[in-house]
Design a protein around this motif. Structure first.
Motif, PDB file in Angstrom:
ATOM      1  N   ASP A  30      21.191 -20.471 -80.649  1.00  0.00           N
ATOM      2  CA  ASP A  30      19.726 -20.541 -80.692  1.00  0.00           C
ATOM      3  C   ASP A  30      19.051 -20.072 -79.405  1.00  0.00           C
ATOM      4  O   ASP A  30      17.838 -20.252 -79.246  1.00  0.00           O
ATOM      5  CB  ASP A  30      19.239 -21.966 -81.026  1.00  0.00           C
ATOM      6  CG  ASP A  30      19.742 -22.437 -82.377  1.00  0.00           C
ATOM      7  OD1 ASP A  30      19.844 -21.597 -83.287  1.00  0.00           O
ATOM      8  OD2 ASP A  30      20.035 -23.638 -82.520  1.00  0.00           O
ATOM      9  N   ALA A  31      19.800 -19.462 -78.495  1.00  0.00           N
ATOM     10  CA  ALA A  31      19.162 -18.919 -77.294  1.00  0.00           C
ATOM     11  C   ALA A  31      18.538 -17.559 -77.576  1.00  0.00           C
ATOM     12  O   ALA A  31      17.803 -17.034 -76.741  1.00  0.00           O
ATOM     13  CB  ALA A  31      20.169 -18.808 -76.156  1.00  0.00           C
ATOM     14  N   GLY A  32      18.833 -16.971 -78.751  1.00  0.00           N
ATOM     15  CA  GLY A  32      18.229 -15.690 -79.124  1.00  0.00           C
ATOM     16  C   GLY A  32      19.155 -14.507 -78.951  1.00  0.00           C
ATOM     17  O   GLY A  32      18.699 -13.374 -78.832  1.00  0.00           O
ATOM     18  N   LYS A  33      20.478 -14.752 -78.972  1.00  0.00           N
ATOM     19  CA  LYS A  33      21.437 -13.686 -78.687  1.00  0.00           C
ATOM     20  C   LYS A  33      21.381 -12.572 -79.728  1.00  0.00           C
ATOM     21  O   LYS A  33      21.360 -11.388 -79.362  1.00  0.00           O
ATOM     22  CB  LYS A  33      22.856 -14.266 -78.612  1.00  0.00           C
ATOM     23  CG  LYS A  33      23.936 -13.219 -78.330  1.00  0.00           C
ATOM     24  CD  LYS A  33      25.293 -13.855 -78.212  1.00  0.00           C
ATOM     25  CE  LYS A  33      25.678 -14.587 -79.455  1.00  0.00           C
ATOM     26  NZ  LYS A  33      25.755 -13.700 -80.636  1.00  0.00           N
ATOM     27  N   THR A  34      21.383 -12.918 -81.004  1.00  0.00           N
ATOM     28  CA  THR A  34      21.368 -11.884 -82.030  1.00  0.00           C
ATOM     29  C   THR A  34      20.061 -11.098 -81.990  1.00  0.00           C
ATOM     30  O   THR A  34      20.045  -9.880 -82.169  1.00  0.00           O
ATOM     31  CB  THR A  34      21.584 -12.504 -83.423  1.00  0.00           C
ATOM     32  OG1 THR A  34      22.821 -13.222 -83.421  1.00  0.00           O
ATOM     33  CG2 THR A  34      21.637 -11.432 -84.493  1.00  0.00           C
ATOM     34  N   THR A  35      18.958 -11.792 -81.722  1.00  0.00           N
ATOM     35  CA  THR A  35      17.676 -11.099 -81.582  1.00  0.00           C
ATOM     36  C   THR A  35      17.714 -10.141 -80.402  1.00  0.00           C
ATOM     37  O   THR A  35      17.261  -8.987 -80.501  1.00  0.00           O
ATOM     38  CB  THR A  35      16.540 -12.121 -81.403  1.00  0.00           C
ATOM     39  OG1 THR A  35      16.520 -13.000 -82.529  1.00  0.00           O
ATOM     40  CG2 THR A  35      15.202 -11.415 -81.287  1.00  0.00           C
ATOM     41  N   LEU A  36      18.250 -10.582 -79.270  1.00  0.00           N
ATOM     42  CA  LEU A  36      18.347  -9.707 -78.107  1.00  0.00           C
ATOM     43  C   LEU A  36      19.218  -8.494 -78.420  1.00  0.00           C
ATOM     44  O   LEU A  36      18.884  -7.366 -78.027  1.00  0.00           O
ATOM     45  CB  LEU A  36      18.914 -10.464 -76.907  1.00  0.00           C
ATOM     46  CG  LEU A  36      19.136  -9.613 -75.648  1.00  0.00           C
ATOM     47  CD1 LEU A  36      17.822  -9.056 -75.126  1.00  0.00           C
ATOM     48  CD2 LEU A  36      19.868 -10.410 -74.575  1.00  0.00           C
ATOM     49  N   THR A  37      20.313  -8.706 -79.114  1.00  0.00           N
ATOM     50  CA  THR A  37      21.194  -7.602 -79.482  1.00  0.00           C
ATOM     51  C   THR A  37      20.435  -6.560 -80.292  1.00  0.00           C
ATOM     52  O   THR A  37      20.525  -5.353 -80.038  1.00  0.00           O
ATOM     53  CB  THR A  37      22.406  -8.115 -80.280  1.00  0.00           C
ATOM     54  OG1 THR A  37      23.154  -9.024 -79.466  1.00  0.00           O
ATOM     55  CG2 THR A  37      23.300  -6.971 -80.716  1.00  0.00           C
ATOM     56  N   GLU A  38      19.665  -7.012 -81.278  1.00  0.00           N
ATOM     57  CA  GLU A  38      18.878  -6.090 -82.090  1.00  0.00           C
ATOM     58  C   GLU A  38      17.870  -5.308 -81.245  1.00  0.00           C
ATOM     59  O   GLU A  38      17.667  -4.107 -81.440  1.00  0.00           O
ATOM     60  CB  GLU A  38      18.145  -6.861 -83.190  1.00  0.00           C
ATOM     61  CG  GLU A  38      19.046  -7.408 -84.277  1.00  0.00           C
ATOM     62  CD  GLU A  38      19.534  -6.319 -85.202  1.00  0.00           C
ATOM     63  OE1 GLU A  38      18.703  -5.605 -85.775  1.00  0.00           O
ATOM     64  OE2 GLU A  38      20.768  -6.192 -85.345  1.00  0.00           O
ATOM     65  N   LYS A  39      17.244  -5.985 -80.288  1.00  0.00           N
ATOM     66  CA  LYS A  39      16.231  -5.321 -79.481  1.00  0.00           C
ATOM     67  C   LYS A  39      16.852  -4.339 -78.493  1.00  0.00           C
ATOM     68  O   LYS A  39      16.243  -3.300 -78.175  1.00  0.00           O
ATOM     69  CB  LYS A  39      15.378  -6.362 -78.745  1.00  0.00           C
ATOM     70  CG  LYS A  39      14.648  -7.324 -79.680  1.00  0.00           C
ATOM     71  CD  LYS A  39      13.885  -6.606 -80.793  1.00  0.00           C
ATOM     72  CE  LYS A  39      13.278  -7.567 -81.795  1.00  0.00           C
ATOM     73  NZ  LYS A  39      12.190  -8.363 -81.275  1.00  0.00           N
ATOM     74  N   LEU A  40      18.041  -4.631 -78.003  1.00  0.00           N
ATOM     75  CA  LEU A  40      18.740  -3.661 -77.158  1.00  0.00           C
ATOM     76  C   LEU A  40      19.036  -2.395 -77.958  1.00  0.00           C
ATOM     77  O   LEU A  40      18.906  -1.274 -77.454  1.00  0.00           O
ATOM     78  CB  LEU A  40      20.033  -4.266 -76.613  1.00  0.00           C
ATOM     79  CG  LEU A  40      19.868  -5.350 -75.541  1.00  0.00           C
ATOM     80  CD1 LEU A  40      21.210  -6.024 -75.266  1.00  0.00           C
ATOM     81  CD2 LEU A  40      19.297  -4.770 -74.255  1.00  0.00           C
TER      82      LEU A  40
END
Length: 529
Positions: A30-40
């Motif tokens: 829930d720290a936002g890792k998958t979201t960050l991956t998508e944005k990278l």
């Protein structure tokens, strides 16, 4: 001409290696890792529109979570690799599970990474699982770049966050960017080197690149939030918290950036930091204690095995990290473990579940080898000069079950499926010596058993009944100490398919009693694969 050809090829290879950045993203759930991956991927140009883990009917599904179970539960349960290019740099992004139960998958991925981005929630800071993954990264000597996420929400003030990270992780923080505005009122970031202020605005659902406006120092001086950020940053810099490549490489300093992956704040700055301060591939230590030069003959290490990524093909992919030399499709290599040779004719560049044929690759690249059935996690493959890299360790399991086949007519499929899941590291497969026909499955966390059961049904057509065992600790022992475990009432002996013995204990008290009774027996919490 013949004299110059090898030196020209070596120079080209080193040039290509210098363009590579191979990194993992690690975090607490829930720290936002998958979201960050998508944005990278979005900012790297690999996606035109980013998805989200909690997708609505109008949103894309995330690229990195390709498994149906991941999409249904909204969590990452397996690692994956994605390749993209930004600023003439080739990125190999290794996405890892955030859940504690899958930390062994993260451990294997870190064996292929040159650095890691440690992702923190601005409100929660370093959480328990983050600390465990950090300790794994530190044990492997991997440099860390810290990204403080969710700064668009209320959270710790930035100076408090720096103190928290330094005291918890025992790292010196060197801010590369600094937030302007309080947590929850995020206006943008201040660049530590130039002092320029980059202002951000939100986009619809954060699905496209954020509008950015880079404001000069002169244009920002009248902004009180900018002035506060400038004072805080100057305070840290005066105290020695500035970027220094040597302590970063030694793992004692971490560059820090602030942002919001959901709204695309600070994502491009993170990509730039990976290029500007992130390490390129370097000579890799061998089992003999030497270093394999980048321009030596081809070598690679297998860090992951995955079956049925595409249900239409039902194939098996071994993920390789190229360590030295140039990979060319169709080349013949030797497996250092078995001595057998194989032709790498079916090689793919990976992008989550998608794949495409790849003709060549260089140190730092991740490639997928299809249907190399004899390649296991930790294997070294080489051409020309022989080499063996150190094995990838596995964590001592903490949960155990016996697996019973519900359909006797599918006995072969049952055993074949369990072996496949063991090869992948979904679970560890053991057997007991005490005339117990049912195999023992071991895991770091119980969610691994849920994944194993679902995959057994959906991919192999095998239905199982899992019966919990009353063991909660395990330690690796040497083969010559097996008799001591057999004679003890405090432990039970189980054996992995590769001949590794574990002593399994019911309680910490049982472990302590065994140590007291057999002080000469070595007990190891990690086992090499």
């Amino acid at each position: 001409m013949s004299i110059d050809a090898p030196s020209h090829a070596s120079a080209l290879l080193l040039q290509e290696a210098a363009r590579r950045r191979t990194f993992a993203v690690i975090s607490h759930p829930d720290a936002g890792k998958t979201t960050l991956t998508e944005k990278l991927l979005l900012y790297g140009g690999a996606l035109h529109e980013a998805g989200a883990v909690k997708a609505t009917a109008q949103q894309r599904e995330v690229t990195s979570d390709w498994m149906e179970l991941e999409r249904r539960r909204g969590i990452s349960v397996t690692s994956t690799a994605m390749r993209f290019t930004h600023r003439d740099t080739v990125f190999n992004l290794l996405d890892t599970p955030g859940h504690r139960d899958f930390s062994e998958d993260t451990l294997r991925v870190l064996a292929a990474a040159d650095c890691a981005v440690i992702l923190l929630d601005a409100a929660r800071g370093v959480e328990d699982q983050t600390l465990k993954l950090f300790q794994v990264a530190r044990a492997r000597g991997i440099p860390l770049i810290t990204f403080v996420n969710k700064y668009d929400r209320p959270g710790l003030e930035p100076l408090a966050m720096i103190d928290h990270v330094e005291s918890t992780l025992e790292l010196t923080c060197a801010p590369l960017t600094w937030p302007v505005g309080h947590p929850g009122e995020f206006q943008g970031v201040l660049e530590a080197d130039s002092g320029a202020f980059t202002r951000f605005t939100r986009t619809a659902r954060g699905a496209t690149r954020a509008m950015e406006e880079r404001v000069s120092v002169e244009g920002s001086e009248s902004d009180p939030d900018w002035a506060t950020a400038r004072e805080e940053l100057e305070l840290l810099q005066a105290d020695g918290r500035t970027w220094d490549p040597e302590p970063f490489a030694a793992g004692t300093l971490t560059p820090v950036l602030f942002g919001s992956a959901l709204w695309n704040f600070g994502v491009e700055q993170l990509l730039d930091a990976l290029i500007d301060v992130g390490p390129a591939p370097a000579a890799r230590p061998t089992l003999e204690g030497e270093a394999r030069a980048l321009d030596s003959g081809f070598s690679a290490i297998a860090f992951k095995v995955q079956a049925n990524m595409d249900p239409r093909h039902r194939d098996r992919i071994a993920f390789l990290r190229v360590c030295s030399g140039r990979f060319e499709r169709g080349m013949r290599v030797t497996n250092a473990r078995t001595g057998g040779t194989l032709a790498l004719a079916y090689a793919h560049e990976l992008f989550g579940q998608d794949r495409s044929t790849i003709e060549d690759a260089y140190p730092g690249d991740i490639i997928g080898i299809v249907n190399a059935s004899d390649v296991l996690v930790g294997d070294t493959l080489y051409a020309e000069a022989p080499v063996t890299f150190p094995p990838i360790p596995s964590l001592a399991p903490e949960h155990f079950v016996t697996a019973h086949n519900r359909d006797p007519g599918r006995r072969k499929q049952f055993h074949r499926a369990l072996e496949q899941l063991d090869h992948e590291g979904v679970v560890q497969l053991f057997r007991r010596e005490a005339n117990e026909p049912a195999p023992v499955l071991a895991a770091i966390g119980p969610l691994q058993f849920d994944v194993a059961s679902e995959r057994l049904v959906n991919e192999f057509g095998v239905h199982v009944r899992l019966e919990p065992l009353d063991w909660h600790l395990a330690r690796r022992i040497a083969r010559e100490d097996a008799d001591a475990v057999r004679s003890s009432r405090w432990a039970e002996l189980i054996e992995r398919r590769d001949g590794t013995y574990l002593a399994a204990f019911r309680t910490p008290y049982a472990l302590a009693q065994f140590v007291e009774a057999f002080p000469a027996v070595g007990l190891d919490a990690m086992a090499a694969r």
